[in-house]
Motif scaffolding. Structure first.
Motif, short mmCIF file in Angstrom:
data_model
loop_
_atom_site.label_atom_id
_atom_site.label_comp_id
_atom_site.label_asym_id
_atom_site.label_seq_id
_atom_site.Cartn_x
_atom_site.Cartn_y
_atom_site.Cartn_z
N ALA A 1 48.63 41.45 42.55
CA ALA A 1 47.45 40.79 41.56
C ALA A 1 46.18 41.06 42.51
O ALA A 1 45.29 41.51 41.94
CB ALA A 1 47.76 39.36 41.58
N ASP A 2 46.14 40.79 43.90
CA ASP A 2 44.98 41.15 44.57
C ASP A 2 44.68 42.70 44.35
O ASP A 2 43.57 43.12 44.20
CB ASP A 2 45.21 40.85 46.05
N THR B 1 37.60 45.66 40.16
CA THR B 1 36.07 45.79 40.53
C THR B 1 35.68 47.03 40.82
O THR B 1 34.45 47.17 40.95
CB THR B 1 35.89 44.62 41.57
N ALA C 1 51.84 38.31 44.20
CA ALA C 1 50.41 37.99 44.72
C ALA C 1 49.84 39.20 45.57
O ALA C 1 48.46 39.43 45.17
CB ALA C 1 50.39 37.03 46.01
N ASP D 1 43.18 43.38 40.96
CA ASP D 1 41.76 42.62 41.05
C ASP D 1 40.93 43.79 41.76
O ASP D 1 39.81 44.05 41.28
CB ASP D 1 41.74 41.27 41.69
N MET E 1 41.30 30.64 31.14
CA MET E 1 41.32 31.98 31.32
C MET E 1 42.38 32.02 32.66
O MET E 1 42.22 31.43 33.72
CB MET E 1 40.05 32.67 31.66
N MET E 2 43.41 32.85 32.32
CA MET E 2 44.59 33.14 33.19
C MET E 2 43.80 34.16 34.35
O MET E 2 43.51 35.09 34.08
CB MET E 2 45.72 33.67 32.74
N THR E 3 44.59 33.95 35.79
CA THR E 3 44.12 34.72 36.80
C THR E 3 45.13 35.91 36.37
O THR E 3 46.23 35.90 35.88
CB THR E 3 44.20 34.29 37.95
N THR E 4 44.98 37.05 37.41
CA THR E 4 45.92 38.10 37.28
C THR E 4 47.26 37.55 37.66
O THR E 4 48.36 38.18 37.25
CB THR E 4 45.47 39.41 38.06
N LEU E 5 47.30 36.80 38.94
CA LEU E 5 48.71 36.49 39.41
C LEU E 5 49.18 35.55 38.21
O LEU E 5 50.63 35.81 38.13
CB LEU E 5 48.35 35.61 40.68
N GLU E 6 48.80 34.77 37.51
CA GLU E 6 49.46 33.88 36.75
C GLU E 6 50.07 34.91 35.37
O GLU E 6 51.10 34.52 35.08
CB GLU E 6 48.42 32.89 35.99
N ARG E 7 49.19 35.76 34.93
CA ARG E 7 49.65 36.76 34.07
C ARG E 7 50.83 37.37 34.52
O ARG E 7 51.74 37.75 33.68
CB ARG E 7 48.44 37.81 33.80
#
Length: 85
Positions: A67-68, A75, A64, A71, A1-7
């Motif tokens: 992405a934070d 949440t 970055a 995320d 599964m890719m992280t938000t930053l990777e996407r």
């Protein structure tokens, strides 16, 4: 599964985005000037930087930080447009 930053990195293929691009994608209904005001007021918590000092320096968002922020929104179950309201 890719992280938000990777996407985001795969999508944009760079480390920073101009604030105008971020606004166009996540805040379609407001101007960049309005977005900056919301950031100053603390209503939008996305971090913005400038690559060099000066009034005319472009405002950019590091992937970055984006992405934070995305995320954090995920949440809290709030869309970006609701954070600005």
């Amino acid at each position: 599964m890719m992280t938000t930053l990777e996407r985001l990195t795969a999508k944009h293929n760079k480390e920073v985005l101009p604030l105008t691009e971020v606004r166009e994608e996540y805040f379609k209904d407001i101007t960049t000037k309005h977005l900056l005001r919301l950031m100053r007021e603390g209503k939008v918590t996305l971090k913005v930087t400038q690559p060099y000092p000066g009034r005319r320096a472009p405002k950019v968002v590091h992937l970055a930080d984006l992405a934070d922020w995305l995320d954090e929104l995920a949440t809290s179950n709030k869309p970006a447009a609701h954070q600005a309201a």
